[in-house]
Design an enzyme around this catalytic site. Structure first.
Site, PDB file in Angstrom:
ATOM      1  N   GLU A 118      10.001 -37.455  58.823  1.00 60.44           N
ATOM      2  CA  GLU A 118       9.053 -37.515  57.707  1.00 60.44           C
ATOM      3  C   GLU A 118       7.637 -37.842  58.140  1.00 60.44           C
ATOM      4  O   GLU A 118       6.687 -37.254  57.649  1.00 60.44           O
ATOM      5  CB  GLU A 118       9.466 -38.581  56.676  1.00 60.44           C
ATOM      6  CG  GLU A 118      10.807 -38.385  56.059  1.00 60.44           C
ATOM      7  CD  GLU A 118      11.834 -39.263  56.725  1.00 60.44           C
ATOM      8  OE1 GLU A 118      11.827 -39.335  57.959  1.00 60.44           O
ATOM      9  OE2 GLU A 118      12.646 -39.865  56.011  1.00 60.44           O
ATOM     10  N   ASP A 156      18.988 -41.988  53.919  1.00 64.36           N
ATOM     11  CA  ASP A 156      19.275 -42.346  52.533  1.00 64.36           C
ATOM     12  C   ASP A 156      19.160 -41.079  51.687  1.00 64.36           C
ATOM     13  O   ASP A 156      18.946 -39.979  52.215  1.00 64.36           O
ATOM     14  CB  ASP A 156      18.338 -43.441  52.033  1.00 64.36           C
ATOM     15  CG  ASP A 156      16.868 -43.048  52.109  1.00 64.36           C
ATOM     16  OD1 ASP A 156      16.560 -41.869  52.385  1.00 64.36           O
ATOM     17  OD2 ASP A 156      16.002 -43.915  51.889  1.00 64.36           O
ATOM     18  N   GLU A 216      16.860 -40.015  49.585  1.00 65.38           N
ATOM     19  CA  GLU A 216      15.563 -39.346  49.657  1.00 65.38           C
ATOM     20  C   GLU A 216      15.409 -38.607  50.977  1.00 65.38           C
ATOM     21  O   GLU A 216      14.916 -37.481  51.021  1.00 65.38           O
ATOM     22  CB  GLU A 216      14.430 -40.362  49.476  1.00 65.38           C
ATOM     23  CG  GLU A 216      14.365 -41.008  48.112  1.00 65.38           C
ATOM     24  CD  GLU A 216      14.111 -40.010  47.000  1.00 65.38           C
ATOM     25  OE1 GLU A 216      13.321 -39.068  47.193  1.00 65.38           O
ATOM     26  OE2 GLU A 216      14.719 -40.166  45.916  1.00 65.38           O
ATOM     27  N   TYR A 257      16.697 -49.661  60.057  1.00 69.59           N
ATOM     28  CA  TYR A 257      16.275 -49.002  58.825  1.00 69.59           C
ATOM     29  C   TYR A 257      16.209 -49.992  57.682  1.00 69.59           C
ATOM     30  O   TYR A 257      17.126 -50.793  57.476  1.00 69.59           O
ATOM     31  CB  TYR A 257      17.241 -47.860  58.482  1.00 69.59           C
ATOM     32  CG  TYR A 257      16.751 -47.000  57.350  1.00 69.59           C
ATOM     33  CD1 TYR A 257      15.520 -46.368  57.427  1.00 69.59           C
ATOM     34  CD2 TYR A 257      17.512 -46.827  56.202  1.00 69.59           C
ATOM     35  CE1 TYR A 257      15.061 -45.578  56.391  1.00 69.59           C
ATOM     36  CE2 TYR A 257      17.063 -46.040  55.165  1.00 69.59           C
ATOM     37  CZ  TYR A 257      15.836 -45.420  55.265  1.00 69.59           C
ATOM     38  OH  TYR A 257      15.370 -44.646  54.228  1.00 69.59           O
ATOM     39  N   ARG A 288      15.894 -49.621  54.291  1.00 72.06           N
ATOM     40  CA  ARG A 288      16.419 -49.359  52.941  1.00 72.06           C
ATOM     41  C   ARG A 288      17.939 -49.411  53.020  1.00 72.06           C
ATOM     42  O   ARG A 288      18.598 -48.425  53.339  1.00 72.06           O
ATOM     43  CB  ARG A 288      15.927 -48.004  52.416  1.00 72.06           C
ATOM     44  CG  ARG A 288      14.431 -47.986  52.171  1.00 72.06           C
ATOM     45  CD  ARG A 288      13.954 -46.698  51.530  1.00 72.06           C
ATOM     46  NE  ARG A 288      12.520 -46.729  51.314  1.00 72.06           N
ATOM     47  CZ  ARG A 288      11.609 -46.320  52.200  1.00 72.06           C
ATOM     48  NH1 ARG A 288      12.016 -45.825  53.357  1.00 72.06           N
ATOM     49  NH2 ARG A 288      10.324 -46.397  51.933  1.00 72.06           N
ATOM     50  N   HIS A 319      25.393 -48.194  56.704  1.00 75.38           N
ATOM     51  CA  HIS A 319      24.133 -48.807  57.087  1.00 75.38           C
ATOM     52  C   HIS A 319      24.372 -50.190  57.666  1.00 75.38           C
ATOM     53  O   HIS A 319      25.366 -50.833  57.399  1.00 75.38           O
ATOM     54  CB  HIS A 319      23.205 -48.926  55.882  1.00 75.38           C
ATOM     55  CG  HIS A 319      22.687 -47.612  55.409  1.00 75.38           C
ATOM     56  ND1 HIS A 319      21.711 -47.506  54.450  1.00 75.38           N
ATOM     57  CD2 HIS A 319      22.986 -46.350  55.766  1.00 75.38           C
ATOM     58  CE1 HIS A 319      21.444 -46.232  54.233  1.00 75.38           C
ATOM     59  NE2 HIS A 319      22.222 -45.521  55.008  1.00 75.38           N
TER      60      HIS A 319
END
Length: 824
Positions: A10, A85, A87, A301, A303, A349
Site C-alpha cells: 500500500e 486485514d 481492507e 502489524y 490492526r 494475527h
C-alpha cells in the site's frame, strides 16, 4: 527491463523497507491505499438486483494503476503484499483485478507480512497463498452497508437541520453513547453524604482508618449532624486493634497490546488521539532507517484483536529479562496469551509487539521523532513486561471495633495498607489510570507494625462532607473501551469513528473529555427517533457479528444485504416526511416564543452555528440569536469613551461584543475569538477588544498608519490594503512598530516566515518546516504545503504531526485540468 517479480504493497514507506531486503529480481511498488471505490456522487449499488457494487477508479489513482500495469506487463509473478486485514485484502483484490487477475491465473500470489523484517518477508515469500475472497466479501459488505445508510439516511437531516449533514451506520451509534452520557450527567441529582476518618499514630508513624460499618452493617451518613454524632460517640474511646489480617497478593502483568488497548493506553499515558496513535503505529510497522542496521519494521502489524504471541518472541523477551534484570524477574512459565479473545478476534494475527526485543527504546529513540519514540517505548515495555514475574504485595487490614460511649452502638473503623514485597513486572511497566478507574494496590500506603490488642493514638476525628458525582464524560480511552465492550465497530475503525465525529462538528473534546455539540445532540435525537432500530447498540453489535460470519464463510454477503435492506427501505419510505410533531419535540426551546406571531421558537442551524427560528416558517420568518446560559442579559459595564453600555451577544456567526455610539450611528461591534471562554469575558477584556483596531504607529517609509485588529482570518496588522497575520490574540495588543513593519514587508515580498524547522522528512529526507502564511501557519517540505489544524500550536507542532498532515495533503492532490476527468 521488467523484473521477474513485482511486489505490490500500500505505502511507499513499506515498499522502500521491503525493497532493501530483496535482490535485483524484485520490484516493489505501492498502490498508495485503495485504488477503486464506490462513486462519490451516486449510490453505486444495485439495490434492485443482487447488490452488485459499481466500482470506479479513485481520483488520482489512474496514474498509479497505469504505472503498476506497466511494471506488471513483463513480470513472471505479481505478488500482492498488502496489509493482513479486510481492507488490505480488498486493496489486493482490486489492484489484481485491474492487472488481469483470474482464479486460474497463476501469476498472482498473495503474501501477508505480520512484521516488516528481513526474515519475516523472506519466510512469507517462500509460502505464498491466494487472495481470501471471503475477506474481500466481508469488506465489500461493510462498505455497501455503510453506503446504503449514509447515502439514504443522511438526507433526513437536511431539511429539519441543514443541508450537507451526514449520518453513519456506526458513528451515529458512537455519537448516541456520547449524547446519552451527557443526558445522564445533566439529569444526575447529587446526594450529600458524609465520611468519618480517624487520623491515628503508632510509634511515630501516621495512618488513617475510615468508618467502615455501624452495628455490623453498611451505613449512610446523610448529614453533618449524623457525622458529628458519630464523632461525639467515639471521641474519647481507645482505638484498639480488634482484628488483623495479613495476606500476600500477587498481581500479574497485562497481555501485550491489541489495537484497542494500545489506543486506550496511549490516550491515558501519552495523551495521543486514537488517530494519532494509529498513524504513528503505521510508521513503526512499515519501517524505519536504523543506521547500520538498515531499514526495519519496529513493531508487528498494528490492526489486531488477538493477544497471541509467537514462541520466538516470547523466548527473546525472557532472555532479555533474565540477562538484564535477573532470573527472579522472569515469569515461571512462558506466557503465549492465546486464551480467550475479544469477539471477532483473529487468531492468525499476533498481538502488537516489538519485532526486535534487543532494540531497546533508548537506542530506537536515536532514529525516531519524540512521538514515535514514545509509542515504541510503550509497545516494548508492555510486551517485555508481559513475560515478567508477578508483582507481590503484603497487604494488611486493621480493624478497630469501638462501642459508642453514649449510644452503645458498634462502630468499625478499618485501615488498609500495602507494601511491595517484590516489584516483578512493575519494575518495568505500570498501566496508566484516569478518572473512574479502580484504586490499585500500588496506591495504598503502608501501615505501622501492629498486633491484636495494640492501641493507636487518636490525633483527630475528621467528619467530611461529600456529594455523589455523575458518571464522567467519555475520554478517548473510555470511549474506545466502551465501543469494544459493546461490539460497535472494530478496533481498526475506532480512530476513524472518533475523528469523524469531531470533523463534522458533532462532538468536541474539552479537558480531554467528549462533549456533544448542540448540532451533535439534535442529529442523534432525530436519527434515533426516526430510525430507532438502525442506530440501536445491540443491532449494530449483531451486524458486526454477521460481517464476521461472512468472513468465516458461514453467511453469503448478498444474503446479509437482502435481510437488511428491505427493513431499511420500509423505514425510509415511512419516514419520508418527518412529522411536525417530531421536529417540534426535538428542536423546541422551552419558554421561547416568536416576538412576531407568538408561536414556539425552534433551534435552527446553519454553517455558522445555531439560532432560533419561528416554528411558523415559511409564513413567519422571524429569527433571533441563541443566548447561552453563560451570556448575561445585563450589560458588562459601560464604555469609557462614550458611556454607552457594553453587551455580550451571540449572533449567527458566533459571540460578539456590542456598544452603542449614539442615536444616529450604528452600534460598534467586535467578534470574540472562538477559543475564548465566554465565562472569561469581563468588562476589562470587553473594553480592550472594543478599542480595536489599535494604532501601532506610522510607517516612516510611507507615512501610512499601521493598525492591529481582529478580522475574518484572525488577528492581523494592516497598512493600507496590506494585511499580515499575527499568531495570537495577545499580539494585537503587544506588537510594536518594527515587528509590524517586518511582517508587512514579508507579506509584500511573498516571503513566509519560518516558525520552526523540524528536521528531515523520514521518507524524502527533505527539510520540514512550520511556516507562517497569509491564511495561517502551515507545514511544508518544499513540495507539499499543508495547513495546520485550527487548534494547533505552530511552535509546539512535532515532526510526526507534520509528516501526517503532509501525507494527507499529498494523497488529496489529484490531476488538474480544465475539464472533468471520467473515472472508470
Amino acid at each position: 527491463m521488467p523484473k521477474k517479480h513485482l511486489i505490490i504493497v500500500e505505502s511507499p514507506a513499506k515498499a522502500r523497507t521491503i525493497g532493501r531486503y530483496l535482490g535485483a529480481d524484485y520490484d516493489v511498488a505501492a498502490s498508495v491505499g485503495h485504488v477503486r471505490d464506490l462513486p462519490t456522487k451516486e449510490l453505486g449499488v444495485d439495490t434492485e438486483g443482487d447488490f452488485e457494487p459499481t466500482y470506479v477508479t479513485i481520483r488520482g489513482k489512474g496514474k498509479v494503476l497505469a504505472e503498476l500495469k506497466a511494471k506488471a506487463k513483463g513480470a513472471q509473478s505479481i505478488i500482492l503484499a498488502t496489509d493482513p486485514d479486510r481492507e488490505g485484502e480488498a486493496i489486493a483484490y482490486h489492484v489484481a483485478e485491474q492487472l488481469g487477475y483470474t482464479d486460474k491465473n497463476g501469476r498472482f500470489q498473495r503474501v501477508q507480512f505480520r512484521e516488516i523484517t528481513k526474515s519475516a518477508v523472506q519466510e512469507a515469500l517462500a509460502s505464498p497463498g491466494r487472495i481470501d475472497i471471503r475477506k474481500v466479501e466481508a469488506q465489500q459488505a461493510r462498505r455497501i452497508l455503510d453506503r446504503l445508510v449514509g447515502y439514504q439516511v443522511s438526507p433526513f437531516l437536511w431539511k429539519p437541520i441543514r443541508p450537507g449533514l451526514s449520518a453513519g451506520r456506526v458513528q451515529t451509534v458512537a455519537l448516541r453513547l456520547i449524547c446519552e452520557r451527557e443526558v445522564e450527567i445533566r439529569g444526575f441529582v447529587s446526594q450529600e453524604y458524609w465520611t468519618v476518618t480517624a487520623h491515628l499514630e503508632k510509634d511515630g508513624e501516621k495512618f488513617e482508618a475510615k468508618l467502615h460499618k455501624i452495628d455490623g452493617r453498611a451505613f449512610a451518613l446523610e448529614s453533618g449532624d449524623q457525622a458529628t454524632a458519630v464523632v461525639e460517640d467515639v471521641r474519647e474511646l481507645p482505638f484498639r486493634v480488634t482484628d488483623l489480617k495479613r495476606r500476600e497478593r500477587r498481581k500479574n502483568p497485562s497481555a501485550p497490546f491489541t489495537t484497542s488497548t494500545l489506543q486506550q493506553e496511549a490516550a491515558k499515558r501519552l495523551r495521543y488521539s486514537a488517530k494519532r496513535t494509529m498513524s504513528l503505529a503505521q510508521r513503526l510497522y512499515e519501517g524505519v532507517e536504523l543506521g547500520k542496521r538498515g531499514a526495519q519494521g519496529l513493531i508487528t502489524y498494528m490492526r489486531t484483536d488477538s493477544t497471541r504471541v509467537s514462541a520466538q518472541a516470547v523466548s527473546a523477551a525472557r532472555d532479555w529479562i533474565g540477562r538484564e534484570l535477573g532470573d527472579d524477574y522472569v515469569s515461571g512459565a512462558p506466557r503465549y496469551w492465546s486464551g480467550k479473545q475479544q469477539r471477532g478476534a483473529q487468531e492468525a494475527h499476533e498481538a502488537i509487539r516489538p519485532t526486535m526485543v534487543e532494540l531497546h527504546p533508548s537506542e530506537a529513540a536515536r532514529f525516531l521523532d519524540g512521538d514515535a519514540a514514545a509509542l515504541y517505548e510503550l509497545v516494548w515495555l508492555r510486551f517485555v513486561a508481559s513475560q515478567m514475574a508477578p508483582a507481590v504485595y503484603d497487604t494488611t487490614t486493621l480493624d478497630f471495633g469501638l462501642t459508642g460511649a453514649r449510644t452503645g452502638r458498634g462502630y468499625l473503623f478499618r485501615a488498609t495498607g500495602s507494601v511491595v514485597k517484590f516489584q516483578g513486572f512493575t519494575r518495568l511497566y505500570m498501566e496508566a489510570t484516569e478518572l473512574g478507574d479502580h484504586r490499585r494496590l500500588d496506591d495504598l500506603d503502608p501501615l505501622p507494625a501492629m498486633a491484636l490488642g495494640d492501641v493507636s493514638t487518636l490525633e483527630r476525628l475528621e467528619p467530611k462532607q461529600h456529594f455523589t458525582q455523575p458518571p464522567p464524560r467519555f475520554s478517548e480511552a473510555s470511549l474506545v473501551k466502551a465501543l469494544e465492550e459493546l461490539g460497535i465497530g472494530r478496533p481498526s475503525t475506532y480512530a476513524q469513528i472518533i475523528s469523524t465525529l469531531q470533523d463534522r462538528g458533532y462532538a468536541e473534546i474539552e479537558q480531554r473529555r467528549f462533549t456533544p455539540t448542540d448540532l451533535g445532540e439534535v442529529v442523534a435525537k432525530l436519527l434515533v427517533k426516526v430510525f430507532p432500530w438502525l442506530f440501536d447498540v445491540d443491532f449494530t453489535s449483531r451486524m458486526e457479528g454477521q460481517l464476521d460470519r461472512v468472513e468465516d464463510g458461514d453467511l453469503q454477503w448478498q444474503r446479509l444485504l437482502h435481510e437488511f435492506y428491505p427493513k431499511l427501505q420500509e423505514r425510509l419510505q415511512e419516514g419520508q416526511e418527518i412529522s411536525e410533531d417530531i421536529v417540534k419535540e426535538i428542536f423546541a426551546v422551552e419558554g421561547e416564543t416568536c416576538d412576531v406571531c407568538g408561536r414556539p421558537m425552534l433551534v435552527r442551524f446553519n454553517k455558522r452555528g445555531s439560532f432560533l427560528g419561528c416554528s411558523g416558517y415559511p409564513e413567519c420568518r422571524s429569527t433571533r440569536p441563541v443566548t447561552p446560559a453563560d451570556v448575561p442579559e445585563e450589560p458588562l459595564g459601560s464604555d469609557e469613551e462614550t458611556g454607552q453600555p457594553i453587551h455580550l451577544k451571540i449572533g449567527p456567526y458566533g459571540p460578539y461584543l456590542e456598544v452603542g455610539v449614539g442615536d444616529d450611528s450604528k452600534p460598534r461591534r467586535v467578534s470574540i475569538p472562538e477559543e475564548k471562554d465566554l465565562g472569561d469575558v469581563d468588562l476589562e477584556y470587553a473594553r480592550r477588544m472594543l478599542s480595536l483596531p489599535r494604532t501601532v504607529g506610522e510607517d516612516p517609509d510611507t507615512g501610512e498608519e499601521i493598525v492591529a485588529g481582529l478580522g475574518r482570518y484572525g488577528p492581523y496588522v494592516r497598512r493600507g490594503k496590506t494585511f499580515a497575520n499575527l499568531r495570537a490574540e495577545a499580539d494585537m495588543f503587544a506588537i510594536g512598530l518594527d515587528e509590524a513593519r517586518r511582517l508587512i514587508a514579508e507579506r509584500l515580498k511573498g516571503a513566509p516566515r519560518v516558525i520552526q524547522e523540524l528536521g528531515p522528512h523520514p521518507d524524502s529526507g527533505k527539510v520540514v518546516q512550520i511556516v507562517s502564511g497569509r491564511y495561517g501557519p502551515y507545514a511544508t517540505d518544499g513540495s507539499v504545503n499543508a495547513t495546520l489544524p485550527k487548534d494547533a500550536d505552530p511552535e509546539a507542532f512535532t515532526l510526526g504531526e507534520a509528516v501526517e498532515i503532509l501525507a494527507k495533503k499529498a494523497a488529496r492532490k489529484g490531476p488538474r485540468g480544465r475539464g472533468r476527468r471520467r473515472s472508470g
